[in-house]
Design a protein around this motif. Structure first.
Motif, PDB file in Angstrom:
ATOM      1  N   SER A 227       0.789  -1.294  -0.111  1.00 38.43           N
ATOM      2  CA  SER A 227       0.180   0.092  -0.055  1.00 38.43           C
ATOM      3  C   SER A 227       1.021   1.296  -0.016  1.00 38.43           C
ATOM      4  CB  SER A 227      -0.954   0.006   1.108  1.00 38.43           C
ATOM      5  OG  SER A 227      -0.048  -0.146   2.308  1.00 38.43           O
ATOM      6  N   VAL A 228       1.978   1.269   0.778  1.00 39.76           N
ATOM      7  CA  VAL A 228       3.028   2.148   0.499  1.00 39.76           C
ATOM      8  C   VAL A 228       3.370   2.400  -0.972  1.00 39.76           C
ATOM      9  CG1 VAL A 228       4.946   3.251   1.522  1.00 39.76           C
ATOM     10  CG2 VAL A 228       3.815   2.357   2.916  1.00 39.76           C
ATOM     11  N   SER A 229       3.873   1.260  -1.544  1.00 39.67           N
ATOM     12  CA  SER A 229       4.398   1.503  -2.930  1.00 39.67           C
ATOM     13  C   SER A 229       3.194   2.062  -3.754  1.00 39.67           C
ATOM     14  CB  SER A 229       4.502   0.079  -3.425  1.00 39.67           C
ATOM     15  OG  SER A 229       5.623  -0.518  -2.987  1.00 39.67           O
ATOM     16  N   ALA A 230       1.838   1.566  -3.428  1.00 41.42           N
ATOM     17  CA  ALA A 230       0.807   2.363  -4.308  1.00 41.42           C
ATOM     18  C   ALA A 230       0.843   3.888  -4.022  1.00 41.42           C
ATOM     19  CB  ALA A 230      -0.663   1.363  -3.904  1.00 41.42           C
ATOM     20  N   ASN A 231       0.754   4.287  -2.962  1.00 44.92           N
ATOM     21  CA  ASN A 231       0.477   5.433  -2.642  1.00 44.92           C
ATOM     22  C   ASN A 231       1.835   6.440  -3.072  1.00 44.92           C
ATOM     23  OD1 ASN A 231      -1.823   5.410  -1.196  1.00 44.92           O
ATOM     24  ND2 ASN A 231      -0.682   5.129   0.767  1.00 44.92           N
ATOM     25  N   THR A 232       2.850   5.635  -3.068  1.00 47.95           N
ATOM     26  CA  THR A 232       4.227   6.450  -3.838  1.00 47.95           C
ATOM     27  C   THR A 232       4.119   6.745  -5.205  1.00 47.95           C
ATOM     28  OG1 THR A 232       5.404   5.108  -1.867  1.00 47.95           O
ATOM     29  CG2 THR A 232       6.680   6.291  -3.965  1.00 47.95           C
ATOM     30  N   TRP A 233       3.618   5.784  -5.776  1.00 48.96           N
ATOM     31  CA  TRP A 233       3.859   5.950  -7.669  1.00 48.96           C
ATOM     32  C   TRP A 233       2.470   6.559  -7.979  1.00 48.96           C
ATOM     33  CZ3 TRP A 233       8.465   6.273  -8.037  1.00 48.96           C
ATOM     34  CH2 TRP A 233       9.495   5.252  -7.245  1.00 48.96           C
ATOM     35  N   PHE A 234       1.283   6.298  -6.971  1.00 46.11           N
ATOM     36  CA  PHE A 234       0.047   6.952  -7.542  1.00 46.11           C
ATOM     37  C   PHE A 234       0.160   8.659  -7.410  1.00 46.11           C
ATOM     38  CE2 PHE A 234      -2.667   2.933  -6.583  1.00 46.11           C
ATOM     39  CZ  PHE A 234      -2.297   2.586  -7.901  1.00 46.11           C
ATOM     40  N   ALA A 235       1.089   9.078  -6.825  1.00 49.43           N
ATOM     41  CA  ALA A 235       1.245  10.378  -6.489  1.00 49.43           C
ATOM     42  C   ALA A 235       2.262  10.901  -7.463  1.00 49.43           C
ATOM     43  CB  ALA A 235       2.304  10.790  -5.463  1.00 49.43           C
ATOM     44  N   TYR A 236       2.386  10.210  -8.669  1.00 52.82           N
ATOM     45  CA  TYR A 236       2.946  10.677  -9.962  1.00 52.82           C
ATOM     46  C   TYR A 236       2.093  10.336 -10.989  1.00 52.82           C
ATOM     47  CZ  TYR A 236       7.107  11.510  -7.243  1.00 52.82           C
ATOM     48  OH  TYR A 236       8.068  12.106  -6.162  1.00 52.82           O
ATOM     49  N   ASN A 237       2.341   9.339 -11.952  1.00 53.22           N
ATOM     50  CA  ASN A 237       1.656   9.009 -12.935  1.00 53.22           C
ATOM     51  C   ASN A 237       0.950   7.746 -13.414  1.00 53.22           C
ATOM     52  OD1 ASN A 237       1.840  11.552 -15.200  1.00 53.22           O
ATOM     53  ND2 ASN A 237       4.002  10.985 -14.415  1.00 53.22           N
ATOM     54  N   ALA A 238       1.151   7.165 -12.219  1.00 49.92           N
ATOM     55  CA  ALA A 238       0.658   5.528 -12.057  1.00 49.92           C
ATOM     56  C   ALA A 238      -0.877   5.674 -11.762  1.00 49.92           C
ATOM     57  CB  ALA A 238       1.242   4.746 -11.332  1.00 49.92           C
ATOM     58  N   GLU A 239      -1.447   4.536 -12.608  1.00 50.22           N
ATOM     59  CA  GLU A 239      -2.935   4.310 -12.421  1.00 50.22           C
ATOM     60  C   GLU A 239      -3.039   3.032 -11.718  1.00 50.22           C
ATOM     61  OE1 GLU A 239      -5.394   6.630 -13.298  1.00 50.22           O
ATOM     62  OE2 GLU A 239      -4.376   8.023 -13.982  1.00 50.22           O
ATOM     63  N   ILE A 240      -2.244   1.828 -12.383  1.00 48.66           N
ATOM     64  CA  ILE A 240      -2.583   0.620 -11.847  1.00 48.66           C
ATOM     65  C   ILE A 240      -0.998   0.041 -11.417  1.00 48.66           C
ATOM     66  CG2 ILE A 240      -3.001  -1.776 -12.661  1.00 48.66           C
ATOM     67  CD1 ILE A 240      -4.792  -0.671 -14.654  1.00 48.66           C
ATOM     68  N   LEU A 241      -0.959  -0.502 -10.164  1.00 46.56           N
ATOM     69  CA  LEU A 241       0.264  -1.195  -9.800  1.00 46.56           C
ATOM     70  C   LEU A 241      -0.067  -2.906  -9.650  1.00 46.56           C
ATOM     71  CD1 LEU A 241       1.825   1.252  -9.246  1.00 46.56           C
ATOM     72  CD2 LEU A 241       2.242   0.225  -6.962  1.00 46.56           C
ATOM     73  N   VAL A 242       0.863  -3.458 -10.262  1.00 45.85           N
ATOM     74  CA  VAL A 242       0.659  -4.994  -9.905  1.00 45.85           C
ATOM     75  C   VAL A 242       1.973  -5.443  -9.384  1.00 45.85           C
ATOM     76  CG1 VAL A 242       0.679  -7.218 -11.245  1.00 45.85           C
ATOM     77  CG2 VAL A 242      -0.590  -5.356 -12.233  1.00 45.85           C
ATOM     78  N   LYS A 244       3.851  -8.699  -7.536  1.00 51.70           N
ATOM     79  CA  LYS A 244       3.790 -10.075  -7.606  1.00 51.70           C
ATOM     80  C   LYS A 244       4.480 -10.534  -5.999  1.00 51.70           C
ATOM     81  CE  LYS A 244       4.541  -9.998 -12.420  1.00 51.70           C
ATOM     82  NZ  LYS A 244       5.781 -10.192 -13.322  1.00 51.70           N
ATOM     83  N   HIS A 245       3.700 -11.663  -5.667  1.00 52.29           N
ATOM     84  CA  HIS A 245       4.374 -12.458  -4.401  1.00 52.29           C
ATOM     85  C   HIS A 245       4.738 -13.867  -4.813  1.00 52.29           C
ATOM     86  CE1 HIS A 245       3.718  -8.918  -1.577  1.00 52.29           C
ATOM     87  NE2 HIS A 245       2.925  -8.441  -2.594  1.00 52.29           N
ATOM     88  N   GLY A 246       5.216 -14.102  -5.652  1.00 47.59           N
ATOM     89  CA  GLY A 246       5.788 -15.488  -5.980  1.00 47.59           C
ATOM     90  C   GLY A 246       4.620 -16.374  -5.849  1.00 47.59           C
ATOM     91  N   LYS A 247       4.680 -17.464  -5.232  1.00 46.95           N
ATOM     92  CA  LYS A 247       3.322 -18.479  -5.085  1.00 46.95           C
ATOM     93  C   LYS A 247       2.097 -18.073  -4.568  1.00 46.95           C
ATOM     94  CE  LYS A 247       6.388 -21.459  -3.519  1.00 46.95           C
ATOM     95  NZ  LYS A 247       6.888 -22.723  -2.571  1.00 46.95           N
ATOM     96  N   GLU A 248       2.355 -16.971  -3.854  1.00 43.17           N
ATOM     97  CA  GLU A 248       0.826 -16.160  -3.034  1.00 43.17           C
ATOM     98  C   GLU A 248       0.056 -15.520  -4.095  1.00 43.17           C
ATOM     99  OE1 GLU A 248       0.948 -16.911   0.328  1.00 43.17           O
ATOM    100  OE2 GLU A 248       2.711 -17.998  -0.295  1.00 43.17           O
ATOM    101  N   GLY A 249       0.715 -15.549  -5.235  1.00 42.10           N
ATOM    102  CA  GLY A 249      -0.234 -14.704  -6.234  1.00 42.10           C
ATOM    103  C   GLY A 249       0.236 -13.223  -6.357  1.00 42.10           C
ATOM    104  N   SER A 250      -0.557 -12.218  -6.642  1.00 38.69           N
ATOM    105  CA  SER A 250      -0.348 -10.974  -6.794  1.00 38.69           C
ATOM    106  C   SER A 250      -1.296 -10.168  -6.178  1.00 38.69           C
ATOM    107  CB  SER A 250       0.009 -10.579  -8.242  1.00 38.69           C
ATOM    108  OG  SER A 250      -1.041 -11.170  -9.042  1.00 38.69           O
ATOM    109  N   ASN A 251      -0.860  -8.765  -5.643  1.00 40.06           N
ATOM    110  CA  ASN A 251      -1.837  -7.829  -5.490  1.00 40.06           C
ATOM    111  C   ASN A 251      -1.918  -6.532  -6.383  1.00 40.06           C
ATOM    112  OD1 ASN A 251      -2.480  -9.145  -2.881  1.00 40.06           O
ATOM    113  ND2 ASN A 251      -0.618  -8.140  -2.089  1.00 40.06           N
ATOM    114  N   VAL A 252      -3.152  -6.295  -6.690  1.00 42.59           N
ATOM    115  CA  VAL A 252      -3.161  -5.317  -7.851  1.00 42.59           C
ATOM    116  C   VAL A 252      -4.029  -3.928  -7.333  1.00 42.59           C
ATOM    117  CG1 VAL A 252      -4.288  -4.851  -9.888  1.00 42.59           C
ATOM    118  CG2 VAL A 252      -3.113  -7.009  -9.738  1.00 42.59           C
ATOM    119  N   TYR A 253      -3.320  -2.895  -7.536  1.00 45.09           N
ATOM    120  CA  TYR A 253      -3.842  -1.704  -6.948  1.00 45.09           C
ATOM    121  C   TYR A 253      -4.367  -0.615  -8.191  1.00 45.09           C
ATOM    122  CZ  TYR A 253      -2.165  -2.843  -2.251  1.00 45.09           C
ATOM    123  OH  TYR A 253      -1.735  -3.488  -0.976  1.00 45.09           O
ATOM    124  N   THR A 254      -5.375   0.195  -7.901  1.00 46.32           N
ATOM    125  CA  THR A 254      -5.768   1.226  -8.889  1.00 46.32           C
ATOM    126  C   THR A 254      -5.571   2.443  -8.078  1.00 46.32           C
ATOM    127  OG1 THR A 254      -8.241   1.136  -8.616  1.00 46.32           O
ATOM    128  CG2 THR A 254      -7.222  -0.228  -9.910  1.00 46.32           C
TER     129      THR A 254
END
Lengths: 341, 341, 341, 341
Positions: A227-242, A244-254
């Motif tokens: 969630s910190v990553s998401a906040n960090t990059w959404f402050a610039y141009n990012a709209e979607i963050l993917v 990945k957590h290996g076998k655990e799958g991935s978390n996707v933020y908008t």
């Protein structure tokens, strides 16, 4: 209903231009043993952005490419392969200095233990120079996808930033696939510097948790939280963050606040690589089709599962129909692939 | 009767120490087509001095090696292979800087058209440094064989000259296999400078007419004649010169004035390389056995013929018995392989 | 009577061609203090072979030069200076890649303590390539003098060996001034390898005891004795060896068995460098004039003494008349400069 | 009344940390002639950020520095000089790889024609690495000033970006002095890429019109207008832009819309360089003192005028009192130095 937050220039001729390396994979035919004991190898097109290009072409998208190949049999093999897949090769440079195309010899020791022996000295793909980048080509595309490995060394690094400047200028969306490989980079701080520069310019960022940590080592070194990553990059141009957590799958933020957990379809693993490229191409396909994010993510996860169960990373890329069939086949297992939080 | 003019230190422990590259050959399984269209490859040990090492080990000689390999699966494969062939690997360095072992992908388009696609950027074999060379090791050997390619770049170049200085100091015979490959060299004058330095120190010199021309470009540029070459190098330390003329066979000169013409045994060619390494190892074997030069040359020519008819350059090296059997099989054809002038 | 053992091609147009670096010396005007505290500098031509060229030109000899300078104000200054001294500059290349001419900032802390701060990164003098060497130029000279520093790096190293090959081919005498400087060399073994190659080809070798030790580290590492050095190199092409022992003076050996001890004229020292270049040029002058070795050595020692008492290494080079006057002035002191053993 | 738009962290210990090269200037004592004909030189501290450091120290500010010097007499001279000027040297690295400090030999042919002969091969200042940058040091400063030349090559380039990341994180203001020098850069596109990255992060940008054009070659290639530049960079972090037009003076833009024209004080020119560094340090001094922008700019213009009339770029930096006296002396001439539009 969650609307997908990227908006594509529908009128543009090219759907996506991956930028970065085209390599040759040599996959050992004898598996489940160390490479010291393998005798024969089969050759395939490889390299993450090349795999994504093949993936999206198989899905029916109009695909370009910005890269640089060797002036030899392997380089010509790569060009032929792309042409046969319907990928536009007009912006693939041919290095005239004698630089070779990169090689990756895969070693599959067991279902979970595999490694890659790389030949990346003086590789052609990192020879692409800023002067080669066509503003017009990028202006005609909906998306460019930058592979992080292309940032590892000059002049490819500067060529990528020039491409991103042109993309920003013409509102071509930028997808940044962090794709970190330790070779070619000189220091971890160098990685952080250039990855964060690229991330600030990008509309969508895809990487593993470890890759995000590397990228954020200067900006927010202590965090290591999605969630910190998401906040960090959404402050610039990012709209979607993917992330990945290996076998655990991935978390996707908008950027508009949605969070999804994406799990892997259960399959018999043949190798532990290649899945990410299938995921990226299928996700991007879904978004371009105007699908909701949930549906796109399920489609992406299915494509990834199909890939890790096969011998190659490019030749095995599935069509949209094959992915849909795969999902249908798994339907009766009542799998819970995508969950919204 | 022509006595062989080299005299070996019979009491020394090691028969021969080839010095130079160990590489991995990837020979395409699908032959008679361009490499763009081949799919699978079989891996073998390669590199001229490595092939000669295997050749002489198969012939029952005590073989050492001075070289440098990569610290990876391919490097370990090479070490294992040598160990299995009974070659002493105590003086093979393992590069710790991440340099790869050289690769050679062979392309066999037809019986007469073949080419090699090389991976030689930053190769481990050229990383061997003067500091690594053991005076003691060379002192214990009858012969060191220097591959000219090992002279193409520092620090391997200086390592070779150090080895040759030690050899001269301890009367270890020096065989110089010119083995010219264009990569790594910076200019043709550089080639002439270092090849002629090596040739002046050597007791036996082996090369093609083109290789002798390159070597003599400063010393006697206009000549291009075998007898001028012989006079040039016999003025220094050379005792035997082997000058190859492709399909025409080779001319062999000795310091005491003998001249031989050696022809090729007729065989069905599979590829056009590897024969020279079989020739060199079998010739050296004959001389070490104390055979007359004629007999040694016929033996060398037979081994070369056997090699060009097989798929690899190392694994196919014949035993002495196999070579003798091959010669016997050809006897009824009344071939005239070696002629004295 | 000892006849001087070198025989010069009297008919040749050029007396001597030094080969190697031309540099700019910046000598501090404020002396007897560390360089941290000096404020102004005077610029002079420098570099051992350049100094020798100026020395021999002042002595009235016809001097050429093989070297490479920068394409800037300092390079043009050097060319002008040489032209004014009557040195032929037709074989001095001008580097077009932006390489600078070398600089040497001298620091004179006391009469005995001095040091040099060098600017030798990417220097123009080491850019001279084998292709630039004119066989015709060398053929027209009596002597070429190779500065050992020119062997420290490619392509200058190979250019020197090409020049020596041409010299041997046309019986141009080779003087090898070992002139060891640690920068540019990669290892001490590299030094030994190339110095001994050059020494084997040379007719006269000049160096300090420490320089001979470095050169002989592979060939006869334990010796460190002047007579062993003499025997070692007289076995090849050398006729005269000059071995310097700092304040103790120098020992001079000839192939026909003569040995001389040469002492320094007593003078008030200003700096501890430059003397060797004056010595070399005056000695060579004497030999070329057909003087006996004793007389030539006294002349050389006088020139060296004059040089170390002055502010520069080039501009202060004396004429023959000045040296003779200096010797006359010292005559009444009953000095014993040259002694035969 | 125009308030100056930058706000400084008053409580911070260090006023300003210039980052970039420290060099040695060798100014010819004989002026108005080509360097081929100059004989003596006086040495001074040089390099744009070093000059600015000296300038601000003379003005009474607490000055730090981030840079890298040679481990030799010249490096120690630089350290001593800084220490004597009261500049904190705790964050100046000493290169241990043998890299030299940069040199600049000035040539003053006439009042308007001058040039600089640079020694910048392998220079120490570009060896500063990201690992050396102290986050704590930057956190304690009001301002860091990045010299654009420090962006020209790795690892100094990445070190600058790391310093800027830390500055942004801790709200240390960033002044970007474009300071373009062609050496070290590989291509003009590389210049644009990295200059625009730095400009986006900076609070104040100083450069000539030509330097802004270079920087904007990707972003707005056609413009070449000061107001377009202002709009471009005010969209990111910039608050003040200083755009120099040679003899025409400079135009200064602020984010809140003010525009000033700054003219040069009439003085007898001795040389055409060094003025910009005096200008930058005096302007920054004025802003830090809380002066209005008009007053700061007049002060800057005065300092610049004093500098171009003197022999050095560092030793001649004036005190605040001297600048004020200079302005008073010129008052009766009714000069119109700063005009608001």
């Amino acid at each position: 209903m969650t609307l997908n937050s990227l908006s594509f220039h529908e009128s543009r001729e090219i759907d996506v231009i991956p930028m970065g390396r085209i390599a040759i994979d040599f996959n050992s035919n004898e598996i489940f043993r160390p490479m010291e004991e393998t005798n024969t190898f089969t050759k395939y097109i490889g390299g993450s952005p090349a795999n994504i290009a093949v993936g999206m072409a198989r899905l029916g998208k109009k695909v370009g490419f910005i890269g640089c190949i060797s002036d030899d049999q392997f380089g010509r093999y790569a060009l032929n392969y792309f042409t046969n897949e319907g990928i536009d090769t007009s912006n693939i440079a041919v290095d005239k200095s004698g630089a070779p195309i990169g090689l990756a010899f895969t070693e599959i020791k067991s279902e979970t233990e595999s490694s890659i022996l790389m030949y990346r000295d003086n590789v052609a793909d990192l020879k692409i120079s800023p002067e080669y980048i066509s503003e017009e080509y990028i202006k005609n595309a909906k998306v460019i996808l930058i592979s992080g490995t292309a940032l590892s060394k000059a002049p490819s690094r500067e060529a990528c930033f020039v491409a991103m400047e042109y993309a920003k200028k013409h509102n071509t969306l930028i997808v940044f696939d962090i794709d970190y490989r330790p070779y070619s980079w000189k220091s971890l701080k160098e990685v952080s510097v250039y990855y964060s520069m690229a991330a600030r310019m990008s509309n969508m960022i895809i990487g593993s948790r470890e890759e995000f940590d590397l990228m954020e080592a200067l900006v927010c070194p202590e965090s290591k939280s999605d969630s910190v990553s998401a906040n960090t990059w959404f402050a610039y141009n990012a709209e979607i963050l993917v992330i990945k957590h290996g076998k655990e799958g991935s978390n996707v933020y908008t950027k508009n606040g949605d969070v999804f957990k994406v799990r892997a379809f259960p399959v018999k693993l043949l190798k532990s690589f290649g899945g990410g490229d299938a995921y990226a191409s299928a996700l991007l396909y879904g978004l371009m089709e105007g699908w909701e994010l949930e549906k796109s993510l399920e489609f992406a996860s299915a494509s990834a599962a199909m890939l890790v169960a096969s011998h190659s990373c490019s030749a095995a890329m599935p069509t949209a129909h094959e992915i849909q069939q795969f999902i249908l086949d798994k339907k009766d297992q009542n799998l819970d692939i995508v969950t919204q939080y």
